[in-house]
Design an enzyme around this catalytic site. Sequence first.
Site, PDB file in Angstrom:
ATOM      1  N   ASP A 132      -0.092  28.210   4.239  1.00  0.00           N
ATOM      2  CA  ASP A 132       1.239  27.606   4.355  1.00  0.00           C
ATOM      3  C   ASP A 132       0.891  26.116   4.680  1.00  0.00           C
ATOM      4  O   ASP A 132      -0.038  25.416   5.414  1.00  0.00           O
ATOM      5  CB  ASP A 132       2.070  27.892   5.643  1.00  0.00           C
ATOM      6  CG  ASP A 132       2.441  29.341   5.451  1.00  0.00           C
ATOM      7  OD1 ASP A 132       2.225  29.859   4.365  1.00  0.00           O
ATOM      8  OD2 ASP A 132       3.201  29.979   6.539  1.00  0.00           O
TER       9      ASP A 132
ATOM     10  N   ASP B 297      13.277  37.624   2.712  1.00  0.00           N
ATOM     11  CA  ASP B 297      12.795  36.946   4.179  1.00  0.00           C
ATOM     12  C   ASP B 297      14.010  37.210   5.042  1.00  0.00           C
ATOM     13  O   ASP B 297      15.205  36.506   4.929  1.00  0.00           O
ATOM     14  CB  ASP B 297      12.523  35.403   4.067  1.00  0.00           C
ATOM     15  CG  ASP B 297      11.489  34.883   3.124  1.00  0.00           C
ATOM     16  OD1 ASP B 297      10.629  35.844   3.104  1.00  0.00           O
ATOM     17  OD2 ASP B 297      11.580  33.935   2.415  1.00  0.00           O
TER      18      ASP B 297
END
Length: 239
Positions: A8, A128
């Site tokens: 990330d 998500d």
Amino acid sequence: MDIIPAVDILGGRCVRLLRGDYGAETVFDADPVAAARRWVQAGATRLHVVDLDGARSGEPVNFNLVAAIGRLGVPVQAGGGIRSAAAVARHRAAGIDRVVLGTAAVRDQALVEALCREHGEAIVVSLDAREGLVATDGWTQTSGLGVVDLAETLVGAGVRRLIATDIARDGTVTEPNYDALRRLVAAVAVPVIASGGVANVAQIAALAEAGAEAAIIGRALYDGQVDLAAAVAAARALG
């Protein structure tokens, strides 16, 4: 079953967030490419890269870093702020194997359908979830759409692979949400990649039993709670 390390990127650095909170970041490497290279050298056969700045702003911010990771020699699936056909094409031209859509899949399903026709299995949608509802805009907003309902719609539009993330588990190093994963796997006839909460190698078998095609692992790898080689060996033993 595949094990996919997560890389990330926020502010040009390799970080992990806690439950998607941009104010709760832990920096693990000032150089995301170097971090990705270490996972490749340790045996990773695929990487999951997220441009967190892009996810929040709505357009790719760290594209050059993502593209550099895409040149490390293993397939890369990348997302974060990819919300147009041009952005998808740019990532594909840079060698990104799978382009991950999130917010775009909620807001522009006609675009998703067109992209699936053009790029086929290279288009992946990340669902998500926060309390069963799909979150958008780098997890800063929550839609009114249920995960299973949206998944069924997207598969009908041509999406051939999904990623399932329980935001409440992401970065917590506790355990995945097996029940939510089972419900999603039962509802759609496409592969589902699990993400969020993995804390130990034993949980890999449980994810496989719940129907996951692969597992994305982040903080547990960076903290050393999960050894990548051991995780890959456990996954391979499952067939």
